[in-house]
Motif scaffolding. Structure first.
Motif, PDB file in Angstrom:
ATOM      1  N   LEU A 185     103.443 -57.513  21.430  1.00 42.98           N
ATOM      2  CA  LEU A 185     102.365 -56.129  21.596  1.00 42.98           C
ATOM      3  C   LEU A 185     102.581 -55.452  20.923  1.00 42.98           C
ATOM      4  N   ARG A 186     103.449 -54.922  20.156  1.00 39.54           N
ATOM      5  CA  ARG A 186     103.000 -54.000  18.900  1.00 39.54           C
ATOM      6  C   ARG A 186     102.548 -55.001  17.919  1.00 39.54           C
ATOM      7  N   ARG A 187     102.620 -55.932  16.919  1.00 38.02           N
ATOM      8  CA  ARG A 187     102.469 -56.155  16.321  1.00 38.02           C
ATOM      9  C   ARG A 187     100.545 -56.806  16.520  1.00 38.02           C
ATOM     10  N   LYS A 188     100.006 -57.180  17.748  1.00 35.41           N
ATOM     11  CA  LYS A 188      99.054 -57.654  18.285  1.00 35.41           C
ATOM     12  C   LYS A 188      98.280 -56.837  18.342  1.00 35.41           C
ATOM     13  N   ARG A 189      98.796 -55.947  18.661  1.00 38.71           N
ATOM     14  CA  ARG A 189      97.832 -54.077  18.723  1.00 38.71           C
ATOM     15  C   ARG A 189      98.145 -53.805  17.304  1.00 38.71           C
ATOM     16  N   GLY A 190      98.493 -54.319  16.325  1.00 38.17           N
ATOM     17  CA  GLY A 190      98.216 -53.809  15.224  1.00 38.17           C
ATOM     18  C   GLY A 190      98.667 -52.166  14.417  1.00 38.17           C
ATOM     19  N   ILE A 191      99.906 -52.462  14.862  1.00 35.77           N
ATOM     20  CA  ILE A 191     100.412 -50.265  14.753  1.00 35.77           C
ATOM     21  C   ILE A 191     101.718 -50.669  14.374  1.00 35.77           C
TER      22      ILE A 191
END
Length: 128
Positions: free
Chosen positions: A10-16
């Motif tokens: 989820l973090r990678r998908k959000r790009g943060i």
């Protein structure tokens, strides 16, 4: 998918970055990194809800397929216990995250021990 795997996805998908996620959730970067690596879990169910809200998923969806899904909210604790748990979690993150030298780790432990014995004036520390 396990909690830590979904969190990373989820973090990678959000790009943060981990730091950005940690800041948004109000935890240290080492603590958040521990969540993503699977080395630690949030101690309070409220943090699971905060994480789910931050990533825009339901808690149930967030833990789908995770055998270690958190149980229902534990009994309420007094404020001192909550502060102690938070402090212990932060210290564990600092110790595991490599932010402290061995000398600093020893100094922290001595300080905690002194604080404990100051809070128990009628007792004597064990002999070393």
């Amino acid at each position: 998918m396990e909690f830590h795997e979904r969190l990373l996805m989820l973090r990678r998908k959000r790009g943060i970055t981990q730091q950005e996620a940690a800041d948004a959730l109000g935890v240290s970067r080492p603590t958040y990194g521990g969540y993503e690596s699977g080395k630690r879990r949030p101690q309070k169910n409220t943090m699971y809800q905060k994480i789910a809200d931050f990533f825009g998923v339901s808690v149930d969806e967030f833990f789908e397929g995770d055998a270690a899904k958190p149980e229902k909210q534990p009994p309420a604790q007094d404020g001192n216990a909550i502060v102690a748990q938070h402090l212990a979690g932060e210290l564990a993150g600092m110790f595991a995250g490599g932010q402290l030298s061995e000398a600093d780790k020893d100094a922290v432990m001595r300080s905690l021990e002194r604080a404990y014995w100051l809070a128990h004036p009628g007792e004597k520390p064990p002999e070393k």
